[in-house]
Design a protein around this motif. Structure first.
Motif, PDB file in Angstrom:
ATOM      1  N   PRO A 366      -2.816   7.525 -17.455  1.00  0.00           N
ATOM      2  CA  PRO A 366      -2.381   8.610 -18.335  1.00  0.00           C
ATOM      3  C   PRO A 366      -2.611   8.266 -19.806  1.00  0.00           C
ATOM      4  N   ASP A 386      -9.874  13.245 -22.393  1.00  0.00           N
ATOM      5  CA  ASP A 386      -9.280  12.555 -21.255  1.00  0.00           C
ATOM      6  C   ASP A 386     -10.058  12.942 -19.994  1.00  0.00           C
ATOM      7  N   ASN A 387     -10.323  11.956 -19.158  1.00  0.00           N
ATOM      8  CA  ASN A 387     -11.001  12.166 -17.867  1.00  0.00           C
ATOM      9  C   ASN A 387     -10.050  11.718 -16.785  1.00  0.00           C
ATOM     10  N   THR A 391     -11.735   6.073  -8.076  1.00  0.00           N
ATOM     11  CA  THR A 391     -12.851   5.315  -7.516  1.00  0.00           C
ATOM     12  C   THR A 391     -13.533   6.164  -6.443  1.00  0.00           C
TER      13      THR A 391
HETATM   14  P1  ATP Z   1      -5.403   2.275  -5.132  1.00  0.00           P
HETATM   15  O1  ATP Z   1      -5.942   3.591  -4.724  1.00  0.00           O
HETATM   16  O2  ATP Z   1      -6.079   1.138  -4.478  1.00  0.00           O
HETATM   17  O3  ATP Z   1      -3.905   2.195  -5.067  1.00  0.00           O
HETATM   18  P2  ATP Z   1      -5.934   3.104  -7.887  1.00  0.00           P
HETATM   19  O4  ATP Z   1      -5.579   4.467  -7.418  1.00  0.00           O
HETATM   20  O5  ATP Z   1      -5.250   2.611  -9.119  1.00  0.00           O
HETATM   21  O6  ATP Z   1      -5.729   2.036  -6.709  1.00  0.00           O
HETATM   22  P3  ATP Z   1      -8.444   3.858  -9.058  1.00  0.00           P
HETATM   23  O7  ATP Z   1      -9.336   4.653  -8.213  1.00  0.00           O
HETATM   24  O8  ATP Z   1      -9.047   2.870  -9.990  1.00  0.00           O
HETATM   25  O9  ATP Z   1      -7.511   3.021  -8.131  1.00  0.00           O
HETATM   26  O10 ATP Z   1      -7.538   4.802  -9.953  1.00  0.00           O
HETATM   27  C1  ATP Z   1      -7.413   6.189  -9.772  1.00  0.00           C
HETATM   28  C2  ATP Z   1      -6.020   6.635 -10.173  1.00  0.00           C
HETATM   29  O11 ATP Z   1      -5.775   6.326 -11.563  1.00  0.00           O
HETATM   30  C3  ATP Z   1      -5.768   8.123 -10.080  1.00  0.00           C
HETATM   31  O12 ATP Z   1      -5.446   8.529  -8.773  1.00  0.00           O
HETATM   32  C4  ATP Z   1      -4.611   8.316 -11.067  1.00  0.00           C
HETATM   33  O13 ATP Z   1      -3.378   7.952 -10.500  1.00  0.00           O
HETATM   34  C5  ATP Z   1      -4.954   7.331 -12.173  1.00  0.00           C
HETATM   35  N1  ATP Z   1      -5.718   7.982 -13.256  1.00  0.00           N
HETATM   36  C6  ATP Z   1      -7.042   7.885 -13.493  1.00  0.00           C
HETATM   37  N2  ATP Z   1      -7.399   8.567 -14.586  1.00  0.00           N
HETATM   38  C7  ATP Z   1      -6.278   9.147 -15.056  1.00  0.00           C
HETATM   39  C8  ATP Z   1      -5.991  10.015 -16.169  1.00  0.00           C
HETATM   40  N3  ATP Z   1      -6.941  10.391 -17.011  1.00  0.00           N
HETATM   41  N4  ATP Z   1      -4.709  10.420 -16.324  1.00  0.00           N
HETATM   42  C9  ATP Z   1      -3.741  10.038 -15.461  1.00  0.00           C
HETATM   43  N5  ATP Z   1      -3.939   9.222 -14.415  1.00  0.00           N
HETATM   44  C10 ATP Z   1      -5.196   8.778 -14.209  1.00  0.00           C
END
Ligand code: ATP
Ligand code: MG
Length: 631
Positions: A366, A386-387, A391
């Motif tokens: 966030p 913001d994006n 993964t």
């Molecule tokens: P895992 O799925 O293994 O528990 P992770 O979800 O942290 O790990 P990533 O795929 O790196 O792995 O992160 C994606 C997550 O990060 C999203 O589902 C969300 O919760 C958070 N996220 C990514 N970008 C944003 C953003 N711009 N604002 C809010 N949250 C974000």
């Protein structure tokens, strides 16, 4: 310019026509016969019958028009190296790397694990793999033996490419002993290990297994390795999620869908142009690094900066100096990095000519309002975008697509659903779609997931279905596991992860809302809130906070005073129900290596349970501090 609403609508309602147009942004060896095959949901096959190659689209395709243009700009403030590879140079280096792999018997479909620091050879390695149809699996260089071993075990690579060492803040971090130990721990053994020797940390090669990159490269200076045309659905790579909420999942990506999605995102989301410069500060070990350090910018014919080093060394102006020097147009970073810069002298921002910069994109967690405002002012009102993505998705789910139609950002919102994504907010209990404004629901995506998204979990179709598609009642939808609301203008606000909800006496509260409230206290720099089991109330909120100014917090009385102040803030903003049972002060919070708060681990420690998989934790002492506090 097309209206974004129409663009998005068409991508959903006239899906095949829409993506068939986007598919023209890339080169094909054979054109696809079918745009999307969704006959076996939730498994989507994009561009069926087509053949293409990711490396061809990222490198070879540009040789005709831009062979002498910069492609990869490698900058290391760790080793004081700076080198620009043109598309011609990159093409040559990738072929040399590909030739080495081929000489070791690596062919289409074989896995190659890449465990490397942020050096140009890591980019050559990734591109070389996809060139010959091998499937790469990059493991973040900051991981130690155990994390690496589980990934070797899962990916079963024929070859591992690594280096003697990384470097962080001027300190050499040897890799080789970690790799050797990981291979020892893993039941799968790679045939060969290709070592890039940076001469940072001496090591002893393992006989009959380890190869020296410089020696091998010298044998293949002029070897021609043509691109292997692969089917659209051929896996290009696997990559593990960050492990914030549990055991990392091995995301498997296709070839054509990913290439088309990235090719399309460069103009539509990032407004990048061929010949421009993209600077993404992530690491190749993460999805953002895959998509926007390596593949996206190169597919778009841009120059990409690969940076090894800290954002504050030699000083907090280093990134801005690179923006000036290389006339960066598009910059992409993470809120966590901006919070690091925020502690530096703000004058460092005005010292450089940043006129080339069009926008700064931030993703991964966030984006809090104080951080967004600080950087927005520092960049003289340039757009801060913001994006929101994962993964799993490979490219943004929510953002502002200024390349389609200019739109304003709203603080706290990543924007609207990106084209291709049929985003639905649903009630987590009933699965019912929530269509009204400001209704809180789980953010889901209706299938088929757009091109570029995960095909499945590597080697585990069952887990793909059970993890992502079977958790919303009565509906086959992809679950992001994030809470969100959508306002009357279609802007989404992410409220936190679905497992970050606490239930106090039957009331469901998002931990992030409580965190935001606590953060509004002027002396709070950062805070984590978790729900902890309570006999009376079911759960209570516990807060662990980092104070900005700790000088007055030397005794219990002072800490209690601040704790009481914070509770009052929460009482007035959210109500007494949300008030944490305790606010405890720490100097660090446990985070993943990618900068995400490990709430599940904090919660487990508070409940005196095993914190579970901690392979991706950055600083284990942060968790120990919490353990000590609650003991
Ligand atoms: P895992 O799925 O293994 O528990 P992770 O979800 O942290 O790990 P990533 O795929 O790196 O792995 O992160 C994606 C997550 O990060 C999203 O589902 C969300 O919760 C958070 N996220 C990514 N970008 C944003 C953003 N711009 N604002 C809010 N949250 C974000
Ligand atoms: Mg996740």
């Amino acid at each position: 310019m097309v209206a974004f609403a129409d663009f998005h609508r068409r991508s959903i309602e006239d899906r095949d026509a829409f993506w068939s147009e986007q598919a023209q942004l890339i080169d094909w060896q054979t054109k696809p016969q079918q745009i999307c095959d969704y006959s076996n949901p939730p498994f989507a096959k994009w561009f069926v019958g087509g053949t293409t190659n990711l490396c061809h689209n990222a490198v070879d395709r540009h040789l005709a028009d831009r062979a002498d243009q910069a492609a990869l700009i490698f900058v290391s403030t760790e080793t004081d190296q700076e080198h620009t590879y043109t598309y011609r140079d990159l093409h040559a280096e990738v072929q040399r790397m590909a030739a080495i792999l081929k000489a070791q018997g690596v062919t289409k479909g074989d896995r190659v694990l890449i465990y490397m620091p942020m050096i140009a050879e890591a980019a050559f390695a990734m591109l070389a793999c996809v060139r010959i149809g091998a499937i790469h699996s990059v493991v973040f260089g900051g991981f130690a033996s155990h994390s690496l071993a589980t990934r070797i075990e899962d990916a079963t690579p024929k070859v591992i490419i690594s280096a003697d060492a990384g470097s962080r803040g001027g300190k050499v971090i040897p890799y080789k002993h970690l790799l050797d130990e990981a291979i020892r721990l893993s039941s799968h053994k790679p045939g060969k290990v290709l070592m890039v020797d940076r001469k940072l940390a001496p090591f002893t090669p393992v006989a009959d297994r380890d190869l020296d990159y410089a020696t091998e490269r010298a044998q293949h200076m002029d070897t021609v390795v043509p691109c292997e045309w692969v089917e659209s659905t051929h896996p290009s790579y696997t990559l593990y999620t960050s492990g914030t909420t549990g055991k990392p999942k091995g995301v498997q990506r296709d070839t054509a869908g990913y290439t088309v999605a990235l090719a399309s995102s460069i103009p539509h989301i990032y407004q990048g142009k061929p010949g421009g410069t993209f600077f993404c500060t992530s690491d190749i070990g993460w999805v953002v690094g895959h998509s926007y350090i390596i593949y996206g910018p190169l597919i778009g014919g841009m120059a990409t900066i690969m940076y090894e080093g800290l954002p504050i060394r030699p000083d907090g102006g280093i990134w801005w100096s690179l923006v000036e020097k290389y006339k960066v147009n598009v910059m992409f970073s993470a809120p966590t990095a901006i919070r690091v810069l925020k502690k530096q002298d703000p004058a460092l921002l005005s010292k450089y000519d940043l006129s080339s910069l069009q926008a700064l994109f931030l993703a991964g967690e966030p984006l809090d309002e104080p951080t967004a405002k600080w950087i927005s002012e520092g960049l003289n009102g340039k757009p801060i975008i913001d994006n929101y993505w994962q993964t799993e998705t490979g490219w943004p789910i929510l953002t502002i697509c200024n390349g389609v139609e200019k739109a304003e950002s709203k603080f706290g919102s990543p924007g609207k659903a990106v084209y291709g994504y049929n985003v639905k907010l649903v009630d987590d209990q009933t699965g019912e779609e929530l269509t009204g404004a400001n209704q809180k629901g789980v953010l889901t995506i209706e299938g088929p997931l757009p091109p570029g998204n995960l095909q499945t979990i590597w080697g585990d179709d069952k887990r793909f279905v059970s993890t992502y598609w079977s958790t919303v009642p009565n509906k086959l939808v992809y679950n992001t596991f994030d809470w969100a609301v959508r306002d009357e203008d279609g802007y989404f606000f992410i409220l936190g992860r679905t497992d970050d909800v606490i239930n106090v006496a039957g009331h469901r509260l998002g931990t992030r809302e409580i965190e935001e409230s606590i953060s509004s206290h002027p002396n709070i720099a950062e805070v984590a809130v978790v729900g902890v089991a309570d006999q009376l109330k079911g759960q209570v909120a516990m807060a662990f906070a980092i104070a900005k100014d700790t000088s007055g917090l030397t005794d219990d009385a002072a800490r209690s005073k601040l704790e009481a102040e914070i509770m009052k803030v929460v009482d007035t903003q959210l109500g007494a129900l949300a008030r944490p049972a305790r606010v405890m002060f720490v100097t660090a919070l446990p985070k993943t290596r990618s900068g995400k708060l490990l709430r599940r681990a904090i919660q487990a420690v508070c409940e005196k349970r095993d914190p579970g998989d901690l392979t991706t934790i950055d600083d284990p002492t942060a968790l120990t501090q919490i353990q000590d506090q609650i003991a």
